[in-house]
Design a protein around this motif. Structure first.
Motif, mmCIF file in Angstrom:
data_model
loop_
_atom_site.group_PDB
_atom_site.id
_atom_site.type_symbol
_atom_site.label_atom_id
_atom_site.label_comp_id
_atom_site.label_asym_id
_atom_site.label_seq_id
_atom_site.Cartn_x
_atom_site.Cartn_y
_atom_site.Cartn_z
ATOM 1 N N PRO A 66 45.824 34.548 28.825
ATOM 2 C CA PRO A 66 46.370 34.348 29.247
ATOM 3 C C PRO A 66 46.005 33.958 30.616
ATOM 4 N N HIS A 106 53.787 27.157 25.534
ATOM 5 C CA HIS A 106 52.462 27.252 27.478
ATOM 6 C C HIS A 106 51.351 25.887 27.253
ATOM 7 N N TYR A 107 51.040 25.577 26.113
ATOM 8 C CA TYR A 107 50.006 24.853 25.889
ATOM 9 C C TYR A 107 50.185 23.430 25.464
ATOM 10 N N GLN A 127 51.230 34.373 25.161
ATOM 11 C CA GLN A 127 50.233 33.090 25.959
ATOM 12 C C GLN A 127 48.603 33.565 24.963
ATOM 13 N N GLU A 135 54.333 38.063 28.732
ATOM 14 C CA GLU A 135 54.288 37.098 28.634
ATOM 15 C C GLU A 135 53.176 37.021 27.988
#
Length: 334
Positions: free
Chosen positions: A78, A150-151, A127, A123
């Motif tokens: 993360p 997220h990505y 992640q 989170e």
């Protein structure tokens, strides 16, 4: 069962350069003794553990070793951009001639890390899982498109590609979703020094319900010192154990305060930082005691690797302990 070395780059003497090169000396000694693996941890904002730039340290180890495999224990995903991690991991695998083991984790319980990297603890696990999914695609595929929570990336190919196809992956977590993810992809598992035997057995059981292969590659890290007598070994390791216990107890209290939890998740059936518990659940004692403790872990967990964390504050004592392990313990527990 393979024998590994667990590397925390402890700054016992408040001398960063000394801490780094004493750890290098231990890795080189481990390779000379025929240890199969050396695992490097990632820590941030710590005066006592000087391994924030883990992959830089491992690149140096790649240049001063030739046979021992080098593992990340673990990349705290993360806190990194997964595209950059994929590039670095692929490059490192080439640098070490295909000797890389890739361990990942979410980080914790170290609240300062989450605070300064602006990643809420709630989170971080999501992640981590999304990051490793993207990294795996980038390492072995071309024109990768990924649209996660997220990505994201579109038509991306990284270079170089890793030498190994694939690099072995290890996941450090006892969370059900992470175990299921590891089982789905036949990734291996990692267990840290404070993880209880009971917790580890439950983790392996959950994994094996979903996947009968892969869990046998469990990497278990344990604090370690083998002395001439039990009392000598405990006395030599106690200052290190006490410091670790105090640091982690303080971190735990902060995690509890920040989360508003009323029940402490850190206990002797899960993860525990009590001083006496750590000594009892470590590989610390005379030759017979260390043999018996290792045999118990083997019998209960079917270990892939036992990664030993030398626990004296003195380099000479740790080198002596590794030598004694090799001569008087290792051949009796395989």
């Amino acid at each position: 069962m393979k024998t590994g070395l667990f590397c925390n780059y402890e700054n016992h003497h408040e001398d960063a350069r000394r801490a780094i090169f004493e750890q290098v000396a231990l890795v080189k000694q481990a390779e000379t003794l025929g240890f199969e693996q050396a695992w490097v941890s990632e820590h941030h904002f710590s005066e006592s553990n000087l391994s924030p730039s883990m992959l830089l340290l491992m690149a140096h180890l790649a240049g001063v070793t030739s046979t021992i495999r080098l593992g990340t224990a673990a990349v705290l995903l993360p806190f990194h951009n997964p595209i950059r991690v994929a590039e670095d991991i692929a490059t490192l695998d080439n640098l070490c001639n295909g000797r890389l083991e890739f361990g990942v984790a979410k980080g914790g319980p170290f609240p300062q890390q989450n605070k300064h990297f602006a990643i809420p603890m709630s989170e971080s696990r999501g992640q981590m899982l999304e990051a490793i999914a993207l990294i795996q695609k980038l390492l072995y595929e071309t024109n990768v498109s990924f649209n996660g929570q997220h990505y994201q990336c579109e038509s991306l190919t990284i270079y170089p590609k890793p030498l190994q196809q694939p690099i072995p992956v290890y996941v450090a977590s006892g969370d059900d979703s992470a175990i299921a993810f590891a089982a789905k992809h036949s990734f291996s598992l990692m267990g840290g020094p404070p993880f209880s035997l009971e917790r580890l057995k439950k983790t392996l059981s959950k994994y094996r319900e979903l996947n009968s292969s892969g869990a046998e590659n469990l990497m278990l890290a344990r604090f370690f010192f083998v002395g001439q007598t039990d009392s000598e070994a405990v006395s030599e390791a106690l200052p290190f154990i006490r410091h670790f216990s105090q640091k982690m107890t303080a971190n735990t209290a902060q995690v509890m305060q920040n989360s508003g939890q009323k029940q402490n998740p850190f206990n002797r059936t899960n993860i525990c930082f009590d001083e006496d518990y750590l000594i009892e659940n470590s590989i610390i004692g005379d030759v017979k005691t260390c043999r018996d403790k290792i045999k118990k872990f083997q019998d209960e967990l079917n270990l892939g690797t036992l990664a030993l964390k030398p626990s004296s504050l003195a380099l000479s004592k740790n080198l002596e302990s590794l030598q004694r392990y090799n001569q008087e313990v290792r051949n009796y527990v395989f």
